[in-house]
Design a protein around this motif. Structure first.
Motif, PDB file in Angstrom:
ATOM      1  N   ASP A 174       1.927  -7.342  -3.187  1.00  0.00           N
ATOM      2  CA  ASP A 174       1.606  -8.233  -4.305  1.00  0.00           C
ATOM      3  C   ASP A 174       2.662  -9.325  -4.474  1.00  0.00           C
ATOM      4  O   ASP A 174       2.351 -10.432  -4.937  1.00  0.00           O
ATOM      5  N   ALA A 175       3.910  -9.025  -4.085  1.00  0.00           N
ATOM      6  CA  ALA A 175       4.995 -10.007  -4.204  1.00  0.00           C
ATOM      7  C   ALA A 175       4.999 -11.015  -3.070  1.00  0.00           C
ATOM      8  O   ALA A 175       5.793 -11.959  -3.085  1.00  0.00           O
ATOM      9  N   GLY A 176       4.124 -10.816  -2.079  1.00  0.00           N
ATOM     10  CA  GLY A 176       4.012 -11.795  -1.005  1.00  0.00           C
ATOM     11  C   GLY A 176       4.398 -11.316   0.371  1.00  0.00           C
ATOM     12  O   GLY A 176       4.391 -12.115   1.323  1.00  0.00           O
ATOM     13  N   ALA A 177       4.745 -10.042   0.536  1.00  0.00           N
ATOM     14  CA  ALA A 177       5.111  -9.539   1.861  1.00  0.00           C
ATOM     15  C   ALA A 177       3.927  -9.647   2.815  1.00  0.00           C
ATOM     16  O   ALA A 177       2.800  -9.290   2.465  1.00  0.00           O
ATOM     17  N   ASP A 178       4.200 -10.139   4.015  1.00  0.00           N
ATOM     18  CA  ASP A 178       3.154 -10.275   5.036  1.00  0.00           C
ATOM     19  C   ASP A 178       2.879  -8.970   5.761  1.00  0.00           C
ATOM     20  O   ASP A 178       1.820  -8.815   6.376  1.00  0.00           O
ATOM     21  N   ALA A 179       3.835  -8.061   5.750  1.00  0.00           N
ATOM     22  CA  ALA A 179       3.716  -6.779   6.445  1.00  0.00           C
ATOM     23  C   ALA A 179       4.600  -5.771   5.725  1.00  0.00           C
ATOM     24  O   ALA A 179       5.502  -6.147   4.973  1.00  0.00           O
ATOM     25  N   ILE A 180       4.334  -4.493   5.977  1.00  0.00           N
ATOM     26  CA  ILE A 180       5.114  -3.411   5.374  1.00  0.00           C
ATOM     27  C   ILE A 180       5.679  -2.528   6.474  1.00  0.00           C
ATOM     28  O   ILE A 180       4.986  -2.164   7.427  1.00  0.00           O
ATOM     29  N   PHE A 181       6.942  -2.173   6.306  1.00  0.00           N
ATOM     30  CA  PHE A 181       7.672  -1.320   7.247  1.00  0.00           C
ATOM     31  C   PHE A 181       8.052  -0.057   6.480  1.00  0.00           C
ATOM     32  O   PHE A 181       9.080  -0.026   5.801  1.00  0.00           O
ATOM     33  N   PRO A 182       7.229   0.996   6.548  1.00  0.00           N
ATOM     34  CA  PRO A 182       7.568   2.240   5.857  1.00  0.00           C
ATOM     35  C   PRO A 182       8.496   3.077   6.736  1.00  0.00           C
ATOM     36  O   PRO A 182       8.063   3.677   7.722  1.00  0.00           O
ATOM     37  N   GLU A 183       9.758   3.110   6.377  1.00  0.00           N
ATOM     38  CA  GLU A 183      10.776   3.749   7.219  1.00  0.00           C
ATOM     39  C   GLU A 183      10.740   5.262   7.104  1.00  0.00           C
ATOM     40  O   GLU A 183      10.501   5.824   6.038  1.00  0.00           O
ATOM     41  N   ALA A 184      10.986   5.921   8.266  1.00  0.00           N
ATOM     42  CA  ALA A 184      11.201   7.369   8.351  1.00  0.00           C
ATOM     43  C   ALA A 184      10.009   8.188   7.862  1.00  0.00           C
ATOM     44  O   ALA A 184      10.180   9.178   7.144  1.00  0.00           O
ATOM     45  N   LEU A 188       1.963  11.381  11.729  1.00  0.00           N
ATOM     46  CA  LEU A 188       0.908  10.380  11.849  1.00  0.00           C
ATOM     47  C   LEU A 188       0.045  10.321  10.589  1.00  0.00           C
ATOM     48  O   LEU A 188      -0.465   9.259  10.224  1.00  0.00           O
ATOM     49  N   GLY A 189      -0.118  11.450   9.935  1.00  0.00           N
ATOM     50  CA  GLY A 189      -0.887  11.473   8.695  1.00  0.00           C
ATOM     51  C   GLY A 189      -0.295  10.565   7.644  1.00  0.00           C
ATOM     52  O   GLY A 189      -1.036   9.958   6.840  1.00  0.00           O
ATOM     53  N   GLU A 190       1.017  10.449   7.613  1.00  0.00           N
ATOM     54  CA  GLU A 190       1.654   9.565   6.637  1.00  0.00           C
ATOM     55  C   GLU A 190       1.401   8.094   6.983  1.00  0.00           C
ATOM     56  O   GLU A 190       1.207   7.267   6.090  1.00  0.00           O
ATOM     57  N   PHE A 191       1.408   7.778   8.276  1.00  0.00           N
ATOM     58  CA  PHE A 191       1.035   6.410   8.661  1.00  0.00           C
ATOM     59  C   PHE A 191      -0.394   6.112   8.224  1.00  0.00           C
ATOM     60  O   PHE A 191      -0.687   5.018   7.726  1.00  0.00           O
ATOM     61  N   GLU A 192      -1.272   7.073   8.427  1.00  0.00           N
ATOM     62  CA  GLU A 192      -2.676   6.884   8.033  1.00  0.00           C
ATOM     63  C   GLU A 192      -2.807   6.687   6.530  1.00  0.00           C
ATOM     64  O   GLU A 192      -3.609   5.867   6.061  1.00  0.00           O
ATOM     65  N   ALA A 193      -2.008   7.420   5.750  1.00  0.00           N
ATOM     66  CA  ALA A 193      -2.055   7.271   4.295  1.00  0.00           C
ATOM     67  C   ALA A 193      -1.602   5.885   3.858  1.00  0.00           C
ATOM     68  O   ALA A 193      -2.201   5.276   2.959  1.00  0.00           O
ATOM     69  N   VAL A 194      -0.555   5.370   4.491  1.00  0.00           N
ATOM     70  CA  VAL A 194      -0.096   4.017   4.172  1.00  0.00           C
ATOM     71  C   VAL A 194      -1.159   3.003   4.573  1.00  0.00           C
ATOM     72  O   VAL A 194      -1.452   2.045   3.838  1.00  0.00           O
ATOM     73  N   ARG A 195      -1.755   3.208   5.730  1.00  0.00           N
ATOM     74  CA  ARG A 195      -2.801   2.291   6.201  1.00  0.00           C
ATOM     75  C   ARG A 195      -3.960   2.204   5.216  1.00  0.00           C
ATOM     76  O   ARG A 195      -4.503   1.125   4.955  1.00  0.00           O
ATOM     77  N   LYS A 196      -4.355   3.337   4.649  1.00  0.00           N
ATOM     78  CA  LYS A 196      -5.465   3.353   3.699  1.00  0.00           C
ATOM     79  C   LYS A 196      -5.107   2.662   2.390  1.00  0.00           C
ATOM     80  O   LYS A 196      -5.994   2.155   1.685  1.00  0.00           O
ATOM     81  N   ALA A 197      -3.827   2.623   2.067  1.00  0.00           N
ATOM     82  CA  ALA A 197      -3.404   2.121   0.756  1.00  0.00           C
ATOM     83  C   ALA A 197      -3.195   0.615   0.718  1.00  0.00           C
ATOM     84  O   ALA A 197      -3.272   0.006  -0.353  1.00  0.00           O
ATOM     85  N   ILE A 198      -2.902  -0.009   1.870  1.00  0.00           N
ATOM     86  CA  ILE A 198      -2.592  -1.437   1.886  1.00  0.00           C
ATOM     87  C   ILE A 198      -3.402  -2.128   2.973  1.00  0.00           C
ATOM     88  O   ILE A 198      -3.865  -1.488   3.923  1.00  0.00           O
ATOM     89  N   ASP A 199      -3.540  -3.437   2.850  1.00  0.00           N
ATOM     90  CA  ASP A 199      -4.365  -4.177   3.802  1.00  0.00           C
ATOM     91  C   ASP A 199      -3.577  -5.215   4.587  1.00  0.00           C
ATOM     92  O   ASP A 199      -4.146  -6.197   5.076  1.00  0.00           O
ATOM     93  N   VAL A 200      -2.262  -5.020   4.721  1.00  0.00           N
ATOM     94  CA  VAL A 200      -1.441  -5.890   5.563  1.00  0.00           C
ATOM     95  C   VAL A 200      -0.930  -5.075   6.754  1.00  0.00           C
ATOM     96  O   VAL A 200      -0.989  -3.846   6.738  1.00  0.00           O
ATOM     97  N   PRO A 201      -0.426  -5.742   7.804  1.00  0.00           N
ATOM     98  CA  PRO A 201       0.076  -5.007   8.972  1.00  0.00           C
ATOM     99  C   PRO A 201       1.203  -4.040   8.619  1.00  0.00           C
ATOM    100  O   PRO A 201       1.984  -4.272   7.696  1.00  0.00           O
ATOM    101  N   ILE A 202       1.270  -2.959   9.403  1.00  0.00           N
ATOM    102  CA  ILE A 202       2.287  -1.916   9.218  1.00  0.00           C
ATOM    103  C   ILE A 202       3.171  -1.869  10.459  1.00  0.00           C
ATOM    104  O   ILE A 202       2.678  -1.884  11.586  1.00  0.00           O
TER     105      ILE A 202
END
Length: 291
Positions: A174-184, A188-202
């Protein structure tokens, strides 16, 4: 600017982009030659090159200069670790401008408290979400090339849990980030959860000896990642070879047994484009007009 446009296009393509970490300008040339999508420039590696731990000791000048050197050797997009932005929001704005002028295609900013720690070590602390939002707003506002990619890294997974990390990711988008880097992330299930929650590249970090399993590119693509970085891999390979080489010289009194493992002089000169420089010098410096 063409590299930035290529990075943007790659992020929109739906395929996984692979960015090995370059620890020297020459390794960036090898990364390009081997057909990868881009070059990552790790803050941990920049610190290690100076004999320093990755705890926020490097400066904006050092990071920018190294980024410029590496970017100059490749036509691929270069994506650099900008730590926490090197200060308060006004400093973050200057960081973005400096990296743009140095030719980088994008950077990531993180939500750790200074002094920061390596993202896969314990003992990290994160700022309040509102503070990171201010960093991102400053970064986005300072950008002059809309193709320069601003990625928000959150280290909250290890500190506050996955749900909190996802909520932060939403706020950062919402603040303008073009992509999200969820560290650590743990699996794979956690990557999938982040993917479902946001619509920008991971962005996925496949660093060795960390908290994440070393997933394959296909596994990450299937889990919804858009970019995978291998930040310290090449440095670790090189340092391991150097240690073994020094041991051999110390034991044998000669490097003769190591020669078959070395890059040849001819191959090095090929990477350095030695012949092209010689041809230029011959045509220009030693040119003589026929009378």
């Amino acid at each position: 600017m063409s590299a930035r446009a290529a990075f943007r296009a790659g992020l929109a393509s739906g395929r996984l982009l692979r960015f090995p970490g370059a620890f020297t300008p020459l390794t960036a040339r090898l990364i390009e030659e081997r057909g990868f999508d881009g070059v990552y420039i790790s803050g941990a590696v920049l610190a290690a090159e100076r004999g320093l731990p990755d705890i926020g000791l490097t400066t904006l000048t050092e990071v920018t200069d190294r980024g410029r050197d590496i970017t100059a050797t490749t036509t691929l997009p270069t994506f650099i670790d900008a730590d926490t932005g090197f200060g308060e929001p006004m400093n973050v704005a200057r960081t973005i401008q400096s990296l743009e002028l140095a030719g980088l295609a994008g950077c990531h900013l993180e939500d750790q408290v200074n002094p920061k720690r390596c993202g896969h070590l314990d003992g990290k602390s994160v700022v309040e979400p509102a503070e990171m939002v201010r960093r991102l707003r400053a970064a986005v506002g300072a950008r002059t090339d809309p193709n320069f990619v601003i990625c928000a890294r959150t280290d909250a997974r290890s500190v506050e849990g996955l749900d909190a990390a996802i909520e932060r990711a939403k706020a950062y988008v919402d603040a303008g980030a073009d992509a999200i880097f969820p560290e650590a992330l743990a699996d794979l299930g956690e990557f999938e959860a982040v993917r479902k929650a946001i619509d920008v590249p991971i962005v996925a970090n496949m660093t060795e000896f960390g908290k994440s399993e070393l997933f394959t590119a296909q596994q990450l693509a299937d889990a919804g990642a858009s970019v995978v970085i291998y930040p310290v891999t090449l440095l670790r390979i090189a340092m391991g070879a150097i240690e073994r080489g020094l041991d051999a010289i110390a034991a044998d009194g000669t490097q003769a047994a190591l020669v078959p493992q070395m890059q040849t002089r001819a191959r090095l000169y090929e990477l350095l484009r030695y012949a092209d420089y010689n041809a230029f010098d011959h045509d220009i410096f030693t040119y003589q007009e026929n009378s």
